[in-house]
Design a protein around this motif. Structure first.
Motif, PDB file in Angstrom:
ATOM      1  N   ALA A 258      35.709  47.336  44.399  1.00 43.61           N
ATOM      2  CA  ALA A 258      36.767  46.322  44.506  1.00 43.61           C
ATOM      3  C   ALA A 258      37.192  45.875  43.102  1.00 43.61           C
ATOM      4  O   ALA A 258      36.511  46.147  42.111  1.00 43.61           O
ATOM      5  CB  ALA A 258      36.295  45.135  45.316  1.00 43.61           C
ATOM      6  N   TYR A 259      38.326  45.192  43.029  1.00 38.54           N
ATOM      7  CA  TYR A 259      38.850  44.705  41.748  1.00 38.54           C
ATOM      8  C   TYR A 259      39.308  43.267  41.907  1.00 38.54           C
ATOM      9  O   TYR A 259      39.543  42.775  43.016  1.00 38.54           O
ATOM     10  CB  TYR A 259      40.040  45.552  41.294  1.00 38.54           C
ATOM     11  N   GLN A 260      39.447  42.620  40.767  1.00 37.37           N
ATOM     12  CA  GLN A 260      40.086  41.309  40.696  1.00 37.37           C
ATOM     13  C   GLN A 260      41.443  41.498  40.013  1.00 37.37           C
ATOM     14  O   GLN A 260      41.570  42.272  39.056  1.00 37.37           O
ATOM     15  CB  GLN A 260      39.244  40.312  39.896  1.00 37.37           C
ATOM     16  N   LEU A 261      42.448  40.788  40.505  1.00 40.69           N
ATOM     17  CA  LEU A 261      43.806  40.952  39.996  1.00 40.69           C
ATOM     18  C   LEU A 261      44.255  39.688  39.268  1.00 40.69           C
ATOM     19  O   LEU A 261      44.202  38.584  39.814  1.00 40.69           O
ATOM     20  CB  LEU A 261      44.758  41.244  41.161  1.00 40.69           C
ATOM     21  N   GLU A 262      44.687  39.861  38.014  1.00 37.41           N
ATOM     22  CA  GLU A 262      45.260  38.748  37.255  1.00 37.41           C
ATOM     23  C   GLU A 262      46.778  38.817  37.352  1.00 37.41           C
ATOM     24  O   GLU A 262      47.371  39.887  37.223  1.00 37.41           O
ATOM     25  CB  GLU A 262      44.821  38.815  35.789  1.00 37.41           C
ATOM     26  N   LEU A 263      47.398  37.659  37.560  1.00 42.27           N
ATOM     27  CA  LEU A 263      48.855  37.581  37.736  1.00 42.27           C
ATOM     28  C   LEU A 263      49.466  36.652  36.699  1.00 42.27           C
ATOM     29  O   LEU A 263      48.881  35.621  36.334  1.00 42.27           O
ATOM     30  CB  LEU A 263      49.187  37.052  39.134  1.00 42.27           C
ATOM     31  N   HIS A 264      50.643  37.011  36.215  1.00 42.02           N
ATOM     32  CA  HIS A 264      51.391  36.124  35.328  1.00 42.02           C
ATOM     33  C   HIS A 264      51.786  34.869  36.096  1.00 42.02           C
ATOM     34  O   HIS A 264      52.250  34.940  37.228  1.00 42.02           O
ATOM     35  CB  HIS A 264      52.656  36.819  34.807  1.00 42.02           C
TER      36      HIS A 264
ATOM     37  N   LYS B  40      46.669  31.035  37.351  1.00 48.85           N
ATOM     38  CA  LYS B  40      45.410  31.044  36.617  1.00 48.85           C
ATOM     39  C   LYS B  40      44.300  31.784  37.353  1.00 48.85           C
ATOM     40  O   LYS B  40      43.500  32.495  36.751  1.00 48.85           O
ATOM     41  CB  LYS B  40      44.968  29.601  36.329  1.00 48.85           C
ATOM     42  N   GLU B  41      44.208  31.617  38.655  1.00 47.00           N
ATOM     43  CA  GLU B  41      43.112  32.210  39.413  1.00 47.00           C
ATOM     44  C   GLU B  41      43.372  33.689  39.692  1.00 47.00           C
ATOM     45  O   GLU B  41      44.511  34.110  39.870  1.00 47.00           O
ATOM     46  CB  GLU B  41      42.915  31.459  40.729  1.00 47.00           C
ATOM     47  N   THR B  42      42.259  34.465  39.735  1.00 50.83           N
ATOM     48  CA  THR B  42      42.373  35.893  40.074  1.00 50.83           C
ATOM     49  C   THR B  42      42.340  36.062  41.588  1.00 50.83           C
ATOM     50  O   THR B  42      41.814  35.204  42.320  1.00 50.83           O
ATOM     51  CB  THR B  42      41.224  36.699  39.446  1.00 50.83           C
ATOM     52  N   LEU B  43      42.904  37.183  42.066  1.00 56.47           N
ATOM     53  CA  LEU B  43      42.892  37.501  43.489  1.00 56.47           C
ATOM     54  C   LEU B  43      42.042  38.741  43.723  1.00 56.47           C
ATOM     55  O   LEU B  43      41.991  39.645  42.880  1.00 56.47           O
ATOM     56  CB  LEU B  43      44.314  37.761  43.993  1.00 56.47           C
ATOM     57  N   SER B  44      41.404  38.799  44.865  1.00 56.51           N
ATOM     58  CA  SER B  44      40.561  39.947  45.199  1.00 56.51           C
ATOM     59  C   SER B  44      41.412  41.093  45.742  1.00 56.51           C
ATOM     60  O   SER B  44      42.269  40.884  46.608  1.00 56.51           O
ATOM     61  CB  SER B  44      39.516  39.551  46.246  1.00 56.51           C
TER      62      SER B  44
END
Length: 245
Positions: A217-223, A226-230
């Protein structure tokens, strides 16, 4: 009653010239003269009030001449086309510099008037086709107890399902609705949205970084968030295919 396609305004300080030109152009079924005026000032006022497709404009008029009038009219929102109708050939070059579609010389000739009308029809038909071809902006409707909110899909960062509610998150807003997430997935399919988890839908435009987590699995950072999504491992490969060149 005649059906006219083109609305026209005639501006000339000589009544006889206005009458003559009106007779010649109204003889063509595609022209409807909706107003007249004897000065540049009248041309501007009537252009705003009547919104004609074209103004037939004399050059030599007292106070405000035709060239200065054309400059002022071209500064209006959605200005009409301009056809100069005058006894002075020496102003033609300057007239075309200010967007004139044609330059008619007095005394008016019927065949020459027909050429001008054909040119007007071609220009207006092309402009209408271009206008019709421009897609109207679409908004995403989000229904809640407070009413229906309309937002630009490109302003959404992600959407997710939380218990019985779907939450729509942007940089400066967050809305919630009972509408299922799968409904938004269908409605946003043309706006580069992608499901990264059974409960999450993200705007690919805002993806910043994929960070390895565990068990594939990965964590996703978004512009803008602040919080990452799974990212579920079942969606990682497809997500990378969508993102990478």
């Amino acid at each position: 009653m005649k059906k006219h396609q083109i609305t026209a305004l005639i501006i000339d300080d000589e009544r006889y010239s206005r009458d003559e030109l009106r007779h010649l152009i109204e003889d063509d079924h595609s022209i409807d003269v909706v107003g007249e005026g004897d000065s540049g000032e009248a041309a501007i006022v009537k252009a705003i009030q009547l919104k004609p497709d074209v103004i037939f404009l004399d050059v030599e008029m007292p106070q405000m001449n035709g060239i200065d009038t054309a400059k002022a009219i071209n500064s209006l929102k959605d200005p009409p086309l301009i056809v100069f109708a005058t006894a002075y050939p020496e102003f033609a070059v300057e007239a075309f510099r200010y967007g004139a579609i044609d330059y008619l010389l007095k005394p008016f000739e019927e065949e020459r008037i027909k050429e001008t009308i054909t040119r007007l029809e071609d220009r207006l038909t092309k402009a209408n086709h271009e206008k019709d071809a421009t897609p109207s902006p679409k908004k995403l409707a989000i229904e809640s107890e407070d009413g229906i909110v309309y937002i630009d899909p490109n302003e959404i960062i992600f959407a997710y399902r939380d218990d019985r509610m779907t939450k729509i998150v942007g940089k400066v807003f967050e809305y919630e609705t009972k509408t299922p997430l799968k409904d938004f997935e269908v409605r946003l399919k043309d706006y580069r949205f992608f499901r990264i988890h059974k409960s999450y839908l993200v705007n690919l435009r805002d993806v910043k970084k994929l960070v390895p987590w565990f068990n594939g699995a990965y964590q996703l950072e978004l512009h803008g968030h602040k919080e990452t999504l799974s990212v579920s491992r079942n969606y990682v490969k497809a997500l990378r295919t969508k993102l990478e060149i």
